[in-house]
Design a protein around this motif. Structure first.
Motif, PDB file in Angstrom:
ATOM      1  N   CYS A  34       0.844  -1.206   0.000  1.00 45.58           N
ATOM      2  CA  CYS A  34       0.000   0.000   0.000  1.00 45.58           C
ATOM      3  C   CYS A  34       0.873   1.248   0.000  1.00 45.58           C
ATOM      4  CB  CYS A  34      -0.910  -0.030   1.226  1.00 45.58           C
ATOM      5  SG  CYS A  34      -1.796   1.496   1.515  1.00 45.58           S
ATOM      6  N   GLU A  35       0.542   2.183  -0.881  1.00 45.64           N
ATOM      7  CA  GLU A  35       1.353   3.399  -1.029  1.00 45.64           C
ATOM      8  C   GLU A  35       0.738   4.590  -0.295  1.00 45.64           C
ATOM      9  OE1 GLU A  35       4.208   3.342  -2.276  1.00 45.64           O
ATOM     10  OE2 GLU A  35       4.365   1.991  -3.991  1.00 45.64           O
ATOM     11  N   CYS A  36      -0.213   4.340   0.622  1.00 45.42           N
ATOM     12  CA  CYS A  36      -0.875   5.463   1.313  1.00 45.42           C
ATOM     13  C   CYS A  36       0.143   6.444   1.907  1.00 45.42           C
ATOM     14  CB  CYS A  36      -1.766   4.953   2.442  1.00 45.42           C
ATOM     15  SG  CYS A  36      -3.340   4.313   1.890  1.00 45.42           S
ATOM     16  N   LYS A  53       3.758  10.298  -4.061  1.00 43.59           N
ATOM     17  CA  LYS A  53       3.162   9.468  -5.122  1.00 43.59           C
ATOM     18  C   LYS A  53       1.699   9.825  -5.317  1.00 43.59           C
ATOM     19  CE  LYS A  53       6.289   5.599  -4.917  1.00 43.59           C
ATOM     20  NZ  LYS A  53       6.496   4.176  -4.840  1.00 43.59           N
ATOM     21  N   CYS A  70       0.093   3.197  -7.173  1.00 42.40           N
ATOM     22  CA  CYS A  70      -0.046   2.013  -6.319  1.00 42.40           C
ATOM     23  C   CYS A  70      -0.553   0.835  -7.147  1.00 42.40           C
ATOM     24  CB  CYS A  70      -1.021   2.308  -5.179  1.00 42.40           C
ATOM     25  SG  CYS A  70      -1.313   0.843  -4.161  1.00 42.40           S
ATOM     26  N   CYS A 122      -7.108   8.268  -2.851  1.00 40.21           N
ATOM     27  CA  CYS A 122      -7.392   7.096  -3.694  1.00 40.21           C
ATOM     28  C   CYS A 122      -8.884   6.976  -3.974  1.00 40.21           C
ATOM     29  CB  CYS A 122      -6.867   5.821  -3.031  1.00 40.21           C
ATOM     30  SG  CYS A 122      -5.074   5.819  -2.906  1.00 40.21           S
TER      31      CYS A 122
END
Ligand code: SF4
Length: 378
Positions: free
Chosen positions: A323-325, A333, A338, A362
């Motif tokens: 997960c790129e949270c 980002k 993601c 997101c």
């Protein structure tokens, strides 16, 4: 302008867009961070990025209170909900945020924990009144906007002598998070995140006013425009920021003058100051440990502090590795960076916090922005 429709007038938005294009220097690039999730939502919902010239770039900030709570605090809320005799209540979006081991408050509820959604802190007080043999814990989250209602609930519990009500306090402070972003290696040393200016929060500023942002403008030489959440508010704020950058000014300007003053709401501020004190450090998802960025109850109100009443776990198992949270919340980002975006992770089945609340980057991009991606790829 008096009515909401007027702040969504398409022709006016086009004319502001033309003005921005005329004013933006084609030889420069303007990197503008909207701190607040409400702005992120408006930008995606109304397709504002499509109206801006390519050299004016919007960067999503960490301003969604659901998104910034680290997994450890979600786990702690689940732990509290599982204590015998406890009713844990909180606002709707928090129920779906994934904790560690694919758990969430909703799943804990399905497994038997007594977890309830409330619309206001007063609902939580009523729950405590109608369940005198149970312990009602209010899982309090949010920025400066939601702290005064929590304070009012504690005052109410005190007045009613409610012994079965407590607050698991996770209220966090906007200015500390902005400092952390500006001091981050990506902004200061590596230059991988360029930040020329900020759109300042709307609701938060109705409470704290525009004065706290003057520090960023002066010390970090970043202009700030406080803006409302309607599309024309955001477009106008971008225009004001482009103009400040062109003129080499670093000031706090207030586009949202219909609701925000320089000093904010004195009554709400003094209520919060009476009841809460700063935590030395608090962890934010994406930003790490941020000094003096969150609140806890002062000693005279310890009886209503869930962290003093229970030995609440303080561990943080860390985010799901895919997960790129965290990177999204730092502006490093975008959602489409993601690998899980739109495949495994959707609003119905969120893998990370940014996909839960409508204000999360997101979720906003999934609901409105992905269609633009499709058009571009065709
Ligand atoms: S798409 Fe899902 S998993 Fe990926 S960064 Fe967003 S919330 Fe996290």
């Amino acid at each position: 302008m008096k009515y909401i429709d007027e702040f969504r007038d398409g022709e006016l938005a086009q004319s502001i867009a033309r003005a921005i294009k005329a004013e933006a220097d084609p030889a420069s690039t303007y990197h503008i961070m909207e701190f607040c999730g409400g702005h992120t939502h408006a930008i995606s919902r109304y397709g504002l990025e499509d109206l801006l010239p390519a050299n004016v770039r919007m960067i999503h900030g960490p301003g969604c209170p659901v998104c910034v709570l680290p997994i450890g605090r979600i786990d702690a809320a689940i732990w509290l909900a599982r204590q015998p005799g406890v009713i844990l209540c909180t606002y709707g979006d928090m129920l779906r945020v994934p904790g560690s081991k694919r758990l969430s408050l909703l799943k804990a509820k399905a497994e038997g924990a007594d977890v309830r959604m409330v619309y206001s802190t007063m609902d939580a007080i009523k729950l405590a009144q109608s369940n005198p043999d149970r312990q009602v814990v209010f899982f309090a989250i949010g920025f400066e906007t939601t702290t005064p209602p929590t304070a009012v609930a504690i005052k109410q519990a005190q007045a009613l002598e409610l012994k079965n009500f407590s607050v698991f306090c996770n209220h966090v402070l906007t200015p500390s998070a902005i400092t952390q972003i500006l001091d981050s290696p990506e902004v200061r040393e590596l230059g991988t995140v360029k930040l020329d200016a900020f759109i300042g929060p709307a609701h938060v500023s109705t409470i704290i006013g525009s004065r706290p942002y003057e520090y960023f403008a002066e010390e970090y030489q970043r202009p700030v425009v406080i803006a409302g959440f309607e599309p024309l508010d955001v477009m106008q704020a971008v225009r004001m920021l482009v103009r400040q950058i062109n003129e080499g000014r670093f000031e706090v300007e207030n586009e949202f003058a219909r609701a925000v003053t320089r000093d904010g709401n004195e009554k709400a501020k003094s209520l919060v100051a009476d009841m809460f004190e700063l935590r030395r450090v608090f962890e934010w998802r994406g930003l790490g440990m941020v000094p003096y960025s969150a609140l806890r109850l002062k000693e005279p109100y310890a009886a209503w502090d869930a962290e003093r009443r229970w030995d609440v776990p303080q561990d943080n198992p860390g985010d799901n590795k895919a997960c790129e949270c965290g990177a999204i919340l730092r502006g490093v980002k975008k959602p489409i960076d993601c690998k899980l975006f739109g495949t495994i992770c959707t609003p119905e089945n969120p893998m990370g916090s940014c996909m839960v609340s409508a204000e999360g980057a997101c979720a906003a991009h999934w609901t409105y922005g992905r269609f633009r991606d499709l058009e571009k790829s065709e």
